[in-house]
Scaffold this motif. Structure first.
Motif, PDB file in Angstrom:
ATOM      1  N   ARG A 226       3.074  -2.752  -4.366  1.00  0.00           N
ATOM      2  CA  ARG A 226       3.051  -1.553  -5.203  1.00  0.00           C
ATOM      3  C   ARG A 226       2.026  -0.567  -4.670  1.00  0.00           C
ATOM      4  O   ARG A 226       1.083  -0.928  -3.987  1.00  0.00           O
ATOM      5  CB  ARG A 226       2.687  -1.917  -6.638  1.00  0.00           C
ATOM      6  CG  ARG A 226       3.689  -2.831  -7.331  1.00  0.00           C
ATOM      7  CD  ARG A 226       3.239  -3.144  -8.752  1.00  0.00           C
ATOM      8  NE  ARG A 226       4.191  -4.000  -9.454  1.00  0.00           N
ATOM      9  CZ  ARG A 226       4.030  -4.409 -10.699  1.00  0.00           C
ATOM     10  NH1 ARG A 226       2.951  -4.049 -11.387  1.00  0.00           N
ATOM     11  NH2 ARG A 226       4.935  -5.184 -11.262  1.00  0.00           N
ATOM     12  N   GLY A 227       2.238   0.693  -5.014  1.00  0.00           N
ATOM     13  CA  GLY A 227       1.269   1.712  -4.628  1.00  0.00           C
ATOM     14  C   GLY A 227       1.587   2.373  -3.303  1.00  0.00           C
ATOM     15  O   GLY A 227       2.702   2.271  -2.776  1.00  0.00           O
ATOM     16  N   ASP A 228       0.607   3.050  -2.756  1.00  0.00           N
ATOM     17  CA  ASP A 228       0.729   3.803  -1.515  1.00  0.00           C
ATOM     18  C   ASP A 228       1.164   2.880  -0.377  1.00  0.00           C
ATOM     19  O   ASP A 228       0.506   1.876  -0.090  1.00  0.00           O
ATOM     20  CB  ASP A 228      -0.630   4.440  -1.190  1.00  0.00           C
ATOM     21  CG  ASP A 228      -0.571   5.403  -0.012  1.00  0.00           C
ATOM     22  OD1 ASP A 228       0.347   5.288   0.816  1.00  0.00           O
ATOM     23  OD2 ASP A 228      -1.476   6.254   0.084  1.00  0.00           O
ATOM     24  N   VAL A 229       2.271   3.225   0.275  1.00  0.00           N
ATOM     25  CA  VAL A 229       2.803   2.365   1.341  1.00  0.00           C
ATOM     26  C   VAL A 229       1.880   2.299   2.552  1.00  0.00           C
ATOM     27  O   VAL A 229       2.073   1.438   3.425  1.00  0.00           O
ATOM     28  CB  VAL A 229       4.204   2.838   1.788  1.00  0.00           C
ATOM     29  CG1 VAL A 229       5.205   2.673   0.671  1.00  0.00           C
ATOM     30  CG2 VAL A 229       4.168   4.285   2.286  1.00  0.00           C
ATOM     31  N   CYS A 230       0.909   3.198   2.625  1.00  0.00           N
ATOM     32  CA  CYS A 230      -0.047   3.155   3.731  1.00  0.00           C
ATOM     33  C   CYS A 230      -1.286   2.324   3.403  1.00  0.00           C
ATOM     34  O   CYS A 230      -2.189   2.178   4.238  1.00  0.00           O
ATOM     35  CB  CYS A 230      -0.480   4.573   4.133  1.00  0.00           C
ATOM     36  SG  CYS A 230       0.826   5.557   4.901  1.00  0.00           S
ATOM     37  N   HIS A 231      -1.346   1.799   2.182  1.00  0.00           N
ATOM     38  CA  HIS A 231      -2.503   1.006   1.779  1.00  0.00           C
ATOM     39  C   HIS A 231      -2.099  -0.327   1.159  1.00  0.00           C
ATOM     40  O   HIS A 231      -2.946  -1.024   0.592  1.00  0.00           O
ATOM     41  CB  HIS A 231      -3.373   1.780   0.780  1.00  0.00           C
ATOM     42  CG  HIS A 231      -3.999   3.000   1.362  1.00  0.00           C
ATOM     43  ND1 HIS A 231      -3.406   4.244   1.331  1.00  0.00           N
ATOM     44  CD2 HIS A 231      -5.179   3.162   2.019  1.00  0.00           C
ATOM     45  CE1 HIS A 231      -4.185   5.125   1.927  1.00  0.00           C
ATOM     46  NE2 HIS A 231      -5.258   4.500   2.360  1.00  0.00           N
ATOM     47  N   ALA A 232      -0.830  -0.681   1.253  1.00  0.00           N
ATOM     48  CA  ALA A 232      -0.360  -1.905   0.610  1.00  0.00           C
ATOM     49  C   ALA A 232       0.878  -2.427   1.328  1.00  0.00           C
ATOM     50  O   ALA A 232       1.318  -1.875   2.332  1.00  0.00           O
ATOM     51  CB  ALA A 232      -0.045  -1.628  -0.868  1.00  0.00           C
ATOM     52  N   GLY A 233       1.428  -3.507   0.774  1.00  0.00           N
ATOM     53  CA  GLY A 233       2.717  -4.022   1.225  1.00  0.00           C
ATOM     54  C   GLY A 233       2.838  -4.324   2.697  1.00  0.00           C
ATOM     55  O   GLY A 233       1.963  -4.930   3.307  1.00  0.00           O
ATOM     56  N   TYR A 234       3.961  -3.886   3.267  1.00  0.00           N
ATOM     57  CA  TYR A 234       4.268  -4.212   4.656  1.00  0.00           C
ATOM     58  C   TYR A 234       3.209  -3.703   5.626  1.00  0.00           C
ATOM     59  O   TYR A 234       2.908  -4.354   6.629  1.00  0.00           O
ATOM     60  CB  TYR A 234       5.635  -3.634   5.038  1.00  0.00           C
ATOM     61  CG  TYR A 234       6.781  -4.141   4.196  1.00  0.00           C
ATOM     62  CD1 TYR A 234       7.015  -5.508   4.055  1.00  0.00           C
ATOM     63  CD2 TYR A 234       7.629  -3.258   3.528  1.00  0.00           C
ATOM     64  CE1 TYR A 234       8.061  -5.986   3.284  1.00  0.00           C
ATOM     65  CE2 TYR A 234       8.680  -3.724   2.747  1.00  0.00           C
ATOM     66  CZ  TYR A 234       8.895  -5.086   2.637  1.00  0.00           C
ATOM     67  OH  TYR A 234       9.930  -5.551   1.863  1.00  0.00           O
ATOM     68  N   HIS A 235       2.657  -2.558   5.342  1.00  0.00           N
ATOM     69  CA  HIS A 235       1.650  -1.978   6.230  1.00  0.00           C
ATOM     70  C   HIS A 235       0.432  -2.896   6.348  1.00  0.00           C
ATOM     71  O   HIS A 235      -0.239  -2.923   7.383  1.00  0.00           O
ATOM     72  CB  HIS A 235       1.215  -0.606   5.697  1.00  0.00           C
ATOM     73  CG  HIS A 235       0.319   0.149   6.615  1.00  0.00           C
ATOM     74  ND1 HIS A 235       0.750   0.641   7.836  1.00  0.00           N
ATOM     75  CD2 HIS A 235      -0.988   0.509   6.506  1.00  0.00           C
ATOM     76  CE1 HIS A 235      -0.248   1.284   8.438  1.00  0.00           C
ATOM     77  NE2 HIS A 235      -1.322   1.201   7.648  1.00  0.00           N
ATOM     78  N   MET A 236       0.168  -3.676   5.291  1.00  0.00           N
ATOM     79  CA  MET A 236      -0.985  -4.583   5.267  1.00  0.00           C
ATOM     80  C   MET A 236      -0.557  -6.049   5.408  1.00  0.00           C
ATOM     81  O   MET A 236      -1.322  -6.957   5.131  1.00  0.00           O
ATOM     82  CB  MET A 236      -1.760  -4.385   3.961  1.00  0.00           C
ATOM     83  CG  MET A 236      -2.137  -2.949   3.670  1.00  0.00           C
ATOM     84  SD  MET A 236      -3.207  -2.225   4.930  1.00  0.00           S
ATOM     85  CE  MET A 236      -4.793  -2.871   4.413  1.00  0.00           C
ATOM     86  N   PHE A 237       0.698  -6.261   5.831  1.00  0.00           N
ATOM     87  CA  PHE A 237       1.247  -7.599   6.045  1.00  0.00           C
ATOM     88  C   PHE A 237       1.192  -8.467   4.781  1.00  0.00           C
ATOM     89  O   PHE A 237       0.976  -9.683   4.857  1.00  0.00           O
ATOM     90  CB  PHE A 237       0.518  -8.305   7.197  1.00  0.00           C
ATOM     91  CG  PHE A 237       0.567  -7.541   8.499  1.00  0.00           C
ATOM     92  CD1 PHE A 237       1.776  -7.207   9.073  1.00  0.00           C
ATOM     93  CD2 PHE A 237      -0.601  -7.157   9.128  1.00  0.00           C
ATOM     94  CE1 PHE A 237       1.827  -6.497  10.275  1.00  0.00           C
ATOM     95  CE2 PHE A 237      -0.575  -6.441  10.316  1.00  0.00           C
ATOM     96  CZ  PHE A 237       0.641  -6.109  10.898  1.00  0.00           C
TER      97      PHE A 237
END
Length: 255
Positions: A226-237
């Motif tokens: 959830r949240g900013d895709v540049c600070h969570a989820g797939y971007h952060m593995f």
């Protein structure tokens, strides 16, 4: 009595399976000027190299003396590299904490190539090389990849290689860098500032030039979170951390 000694010896035998320590260590600037750079160290029980991770975002993670663990991507993706139960465990892992926020900038984070920031990376690399007497690797995540790409352009003699994960658009790596480099991305990373296709182009160019030991690893699975895709989820593995740290582990172990 014999049973007690046997138990003590057994505990000594299994002790190396656990990290030797975790702590915040201030690193003085090489020239003695300015405030030290705070770093977080996870020690490996049987190290062969040191991995120094430069965080993304604004790079200021608020390290304070007395802290004994880190959460988020640090504990999920980097801590396991120091633990034999989860990886080869052959790496001391260092997290670099900028003493001030590094502006991200919508176009290009020039703060990442600033003289002070680069001098701090140099001081940390030299400090841990001297402390452990082992080769140092750099990993830059997201905006941190800009930091690392600039550092290996100007100080390639100080490091054994580099990992650029979820790289920020704008990363540049010269064909003559002459260091092992791994590009690491999640296949579903939707962060507009981390276009994996740009790194694919760099990877293909470096491979074609034939002057650099280079590899590209895709990570699948996990969750968007959830949240900013540049600070969570797939971007952060998120949810795919094991694939991410095992790719790093394999790459370094093979060099």
């Amino acid at each position: 009595m014999r049973a007690s000694w046997f138990l003590f010896a057994l505990l000594l035998g299994v002790a190396p399976l656990c990290p030797a320590g975790a702590e915040v260590i201030p690193v003085p600037m090489a020239d003695g000027a300015d405030d030290p750079t705070q770093t977080f160290l996870w020690e490996s029980p049987h190290p062969k190299a040191v991995l120094i991770m430069i965080p993304g975002g604004e790079g200021h993670i608020g390290l304070q003396p007395g802290k004994t663990d880190l959460g988020g991507i640090y504990s999920r993706v980097f801590k396991p590299l120091s633990e034999p139960a989860q990886s080869s465990g052959n790496l001391h892992v260092v997290i670099f904490g900028s003493p001030y926020a590094l502006p991200t900038d919508p176009v290009f984070p020039t703060s990442r190539i600033s003289s002070d920031h680069q001098r701090r990376i140099e001081s940390v690399v030299r400090f841990y090389r001297q402390r452990f007497g082992m080769p140092a690797w750099l990993q830059g995540h997201s905006n941190g990849a800009i930091s690392v790409a600039e550092f290996i352009r100007t100080h390639r003699d100080l490091v054994a290689g580099a990992i650029l994960s979820s790289s920020r658009v704008g990363v540049k790596v010269g064909a003559d860098v002459g260091l092992p480099i791994l590009f690491l991305h999640h296949r579903r990373d939707a962060c507009s500032k981390a276009n994996p296709a740009a790194d694919v182009d760099i990877y293909e160019s470096l491979r074609a030039a034939g002057k650099t030991d280079v590899d590209f690893a895709w990570v699948d699975g996990g969750t968007a979170g959830r949240g900013d895709v540049c600070h969570a989820g797939y971007h952060m593995f998120l949810g795919s951390e094991e694939d991410a740290y095992r790719a790093v582990d394999r790459f370094i172990a093979g060099r």
